[in-house]
Scaffold this active site. Structure first.
Site, PDB file in Angstrom:
ATOM      1  N   SER A 241       0.866  -1.180   0.000  1.00 15.77           N
ATOM      2  CA  SER A 241       0.000   0.000   0.000  1.00 15.77           C
ATOM      3  C   SER A 241       0.898   1.223   0.000  1.00 15.77           C
ATOM      4  O   SER A 241       2.096   1.130   0.267  1.00 15.77           O
ATOM      5  CB  SER A 241      -0.881   0.027   1.248  1.00 15.77           C
ATOM      6  OG  SER A 241      -0.058   0.250   2.381  1.00 15.77           O
ATOM      7  N   LYS A 242       0.285   2.350  -0.304  1.00  9.56           N
ATOM      8  CA  LYS A 242       1.043   3.596  -0.325  1.00  9.56           C
ATOM      9  C   LYS A 242       1.714   3.811   1.035  1.00  9.56           C
ATOM     10  O   LYS A 242       2.864   4.209   1.130  1.00  9.56           O
ATOM     11  CB  LYS A 242       0.103   4.751  -0.634  1.00  9.56           C
ATOM     12  CG  LYS A 242       0.817   6.047  -0.939  1.00  9.56           C
ATOM     13  CD  LYS A 242      -0.157   7.084  -1.424  1.00  9.56           C
ATOM     14  CE  LYS A 242       0.572   8.263  -2.029  1.00  9.56           C
ATOM     15  NZ  LYS A 242      -0.350   9.242  -2.576  1.00  9.56           N
ATOM     16  N   ARG A 243       0.945   3.518   2.067  1.00 10.40           N
ATOM     17  CA  ARG A 243       1.458   3.723   3.423  1.00 10.40           C
ATOM     18  C   ARG A 243       2.705   2.867   3.682  1.00 10.40           C
ATOM     19  O   ARG A 243       3.566   3.223   4.475  1.00 10.40           O
ATOM     20  CB  ARG A 243       0.354   3.359   4.428  1.00 10.40           C
ATOM     21  CG  ARG A 243       0.503   3.958   5.786  1.00 10.40           C
ATOM     22  CD  ARG A 243      -0.865   4.037   6.466  1.00 10.40           C
ATOM     23  NE  ARG A 243      -1.471   2.712   6.591  1.00 10.40           N
ATOM     24  CZ  ARG A 243      -1.229   1.872   7.572  1.00 10.40           C
ATOM     25  NH1 ARG A 243      -0.400   2.207   8.528  1.00 10.40           N
ATOM     26  NH2 ARG A 243      -1.811   0.694   7.613  1.00 10.40           N
ATOM     27  N   GLY A 245       5.000   2.180   1.542  1.00 12.96           N
ATOM     28  CA  GLY A 245       6.096   2.477   0.609  1.00 12.96           C
ATOM     29  C   GLY A 245       5.858   2.073  -0.830  1.00 12.96           C
ATOM     30  O   GLY A 245       6.762   2.190  -1.652  1.00 12.96           O
TER      31      GLY A 245
END
Ligand code: GLU
Length: 464
Positions: A241-243, A245
Site C-alpha cells: 500500500s502507499k502507506r 512504501g
C-alpha cells in the site's frame, strides 16, 4: 467466448499490486482470443477523481494492456441499475426496508448481548411486511432478499472450493434511501450485462463473492468463474500500500524501467510457468493459464524487479535499446546532435545498467566533456605514464579513428615505455570520461570522437 474485465475504483494511487489485477484478466483474454474490458467503478463520488482514471488508462497503455471494450463508467449506468432494482422489487427479489439507524443499533446491541453475530433480522422482508404500514418520514433502503437455507458455493480457480451457509449472509442493502446503488449490486449488474465469463481479481473481494453469486442467481444469470488472486505483500510482510512504501506504477516508467520487465515481474507475483523467470510478453500470454496461479501471498521484491529490468535491457537489440534510451538522454539534459547515436551508446552500456535512467546517467561523457576530479587525475597521471599519454595525444591526430586501431595504438604505446596497457587505459578513462568505470576504452574513444578525445586529453594533461 472468454470475456474478462479489470474493474478499478479510480480513488487514487495505482501500485503494482493493483495493476496485477489488470494483467491476469488481460492475459487470460488474450490467450483465449477473448475480450478484455475496462470498467471504471466510480460510484464513490467523494473519492473518485478524473486524474486517477487517467492514471489507470495511462498505466495500462504503458504496459500494453490494451482493452477491447470500455472504459465503461458506472456513474453513466445509473439508469440501468435503477431499472434492475425496479425489476427486482416487482419480482419480490428485493424489498424496501424501513428500519431506522436507531433500530438497527438497538438490534445490534441485543444480538451482541446474546452473544450473536450482529446482522439484520429481515423484519421488512415481503412476507413479514405484509399488512405493516411503513412509518412516516423514514426513507427506506433497498435490500436483496437473500435465500434462507442452503449454501452458496463456488470452485475458485485459485483458492479451490469455497462454501458459505446462506444463514451467515444477511439481506444486503443494494440501494440507499436516495436510490443510489451500492457497490456489490453494481458489480453484479455489470458482470451480467458485460457477459463476463471469468472474474479475476484481488482476494480482498472473496467476502463479496457469495453475495454477488446469490444476486446473480436471483436474476437468472449463471455466475462466472472466479479466480481470487493472492495478496501482494511488501518485503516486510505488510500488505502492499502507499502507506507501506508502494510506488505508483508510472513512477517505474519515469525511473527508467521498461514495461516488458514490469509485466514479467507482475506475472511472477502469484503465477508460475515451470521455473521460467525471464520471459517476453508474448511468451507470457502464450503460457498463461489459471492453473498456474498460486494461492499463497506474493511478496514484492524491488531487487528482483531491478534484476529483471536489467535482463530485459540485455534482450533488446541495439536499435531498440537506443530508441528506448533516447528520451532519458534528453531528460538528463544531454544535447544529442553531433554526438554518437544512442543505439551505439546503448550497445556499450547495456550490461552495466539496471534501468534506462542509470544508463542515461552513465552516458554523459559521450555527449559533453565531463567534470574531472583533479585528485583522480593526479592519481592516474604519473611521471611514469605522462610521456606516453602525450605521445598518444599526438598519434590520435592521424590514426584511423576506429576501435581496433585505437586498441592497438594504445597497446603499442604502452609497450614502448614499457607500461602495462592498463597503465594507459585507466588515465585515458579519467581524462576522457571523468570516471574509471567505463566500457572498453577503445570503444569509448571511438564514440567520443577524435576531436573531443584530444581536447579532453590536452586539457587534463595541461598543455592546452
Ligand atoms: N472496484 C474494485 C476494486 O477496485 C474491484 C471490483 C471487482 O473486481 O469486482 O477493488
Amino acid at each position: 467466448m472468454v470475456r474478462t474485465r479489470f474493474a478499478p475504483s479510480p480513488t487514487g494511487f495505482l501500485h503494482l499490486g493493483n495493476i496485477r489485477s489488470a494483467l491476469f484478466p488481460w492475459a487470460f483474454a488474450r490467450h483465449h482470443g477473448g475480450t478484455f474490458i475496462l470498467r471504471i467503478e466510480d460510484t464513490d463520488q467523494q473519492r473518485s477523481t478524473p486524474e486517477a482514471t487517467q492514471a489507470i488508462v495511462d498505466t495500462m497503455h504503458w504496459l500494453g494492456l490494451e482493452y477491447d471494450e470500455g472504459p465503461y463508467h458506472q456513474m453513466q449506468r445509473m439508469d440501468r441499475y435503477r431499472e434492475v432494482l425496479d425489476d427486482m422489487l416487482a419480482r419480490g427479489l428485493a424489498y424496501r426496508c424501513y428500519t431506522t439507524p436507531a433500530e438497527l443499533e438497538q438490534l445490534r446491541t441485543e444480538q451482541m448481548a446474546r452473544g450473536e453475530k450482529p446482522r439484520y433480522d429481515g423484519r421488512w422482508r415481503p412476507e413479514k411486511a405484509r399488512g405493516k404500514t411503513p412509518p412516516d418520514g423514514v426513507a427506506p433502503v433497498f435490500r436483496f432478499r437473500n435465500p434462507d437455507d442452503g449454501v452458496v458455493a463456488w470452485d475458485d480457480a485459485v483458492k479451490g472450493r469455497i462454501e458459505i451457509a446462506n444463514r451467515e449472509l444477511d439481506d444486503l442493502v443494494i440501494a440507499r434511501a436516495d436510490c443510489t446503488p451500492t457497490y456489490n449490486f453494481c458489480v453484479v449488474v455489470d458482470d451480467i450485462d458485460m457477459r463476463i465469463t471469468h472474474v479475476i481479481r484481488g482476494d480482498d473481494h472473496v467476502n463479496n463473492t457469495p453475495r454477488q453469486i446469490n444476486i446473480m442467481r436471483a436474476l437468472g444469470a449463471t455466475p462466472p468463474v472466479y479466480a481470487h488472486l493472492p495478496t501482494v505483500l511488501t518485503p516486510d510482510g505488510e500488505r502492499l500500500s502507499k502507506r507501506h512504501g508502494a510506488r505508483g506504477v508510472l513512477q517505474y516508467r519515469d525511473d527508467g524501467y521498461v514495461p516488458e520487465a514490469i509485466v514479467n515481474y507482475l506475472a511472477r507475483l502469484g503465477w508460475a510457468h515451470g521455473d521460467a523467470e525471464v520471459f517476453s510478453v508474448d511468451e507470457f500470454v502464450g503460457w498463461f493459464n489459471l492453473e498456474g496461479l498460486t494461492p499463497s501471498p506474493a511478496r514484492f521484491d524491488p531487487e528482483k524487479l531491478r534484476w529483471l529490468d536489467h535482463e530485459h535491457l540485455k534482450r533488446f537489440d541495439d536499435a531498440e535499446l537506443g530508441r528506448r534510451l533516447t528520451p532519458f538522454l534528453v531528460a538528463a539534459g544531454l544535447r544529442l546532435e553531433g554526438g554518437p547515436g544512442p543505439d551505439r551508446v546503448a550497445a556499450l552500456l547495456r550490461d552495466r545498467a539496471a534501468t534506462l535512467v542509470e544508463m542515461a546517467d552513465a552516458a554523459g561523457y559521450f555527449y559533453a566533456a565531463p567534470a574531472v576530479d583533479p585528485a583522480m587525475l593526479a592519481e592516474q597521471i604519473t611521471d611514469a605514464n605522462r610521456a606516453a599519454l602525450v605521445a598518444l595525444h599526438a598519434e590520435f591526430a592521424t590514426i584511423p579513428w576506429e576501435r581496433a586501431t585505437l586498441g592497438t595504438t594504445i597497446k603499442a604505446e604502452a609497450a614502448r615505455h614499457p607500461l602495462k596497457p592498463a597503465q594507459l587505459m585507466m588515465p585515458l578513462r579519467a581524462l576522457v570520461a571523468g570516471t574509471l568505470k567505463t566500457p572498453a576504452i577503445d570503444a569509448v574513444l571511438e564514440l567520443v570522437g577524435r576531436e573531443a578525445t584530444r581536447e579532453r586529453m590536452a586539457r587534463g594533461l595541461q598543455f592546452a
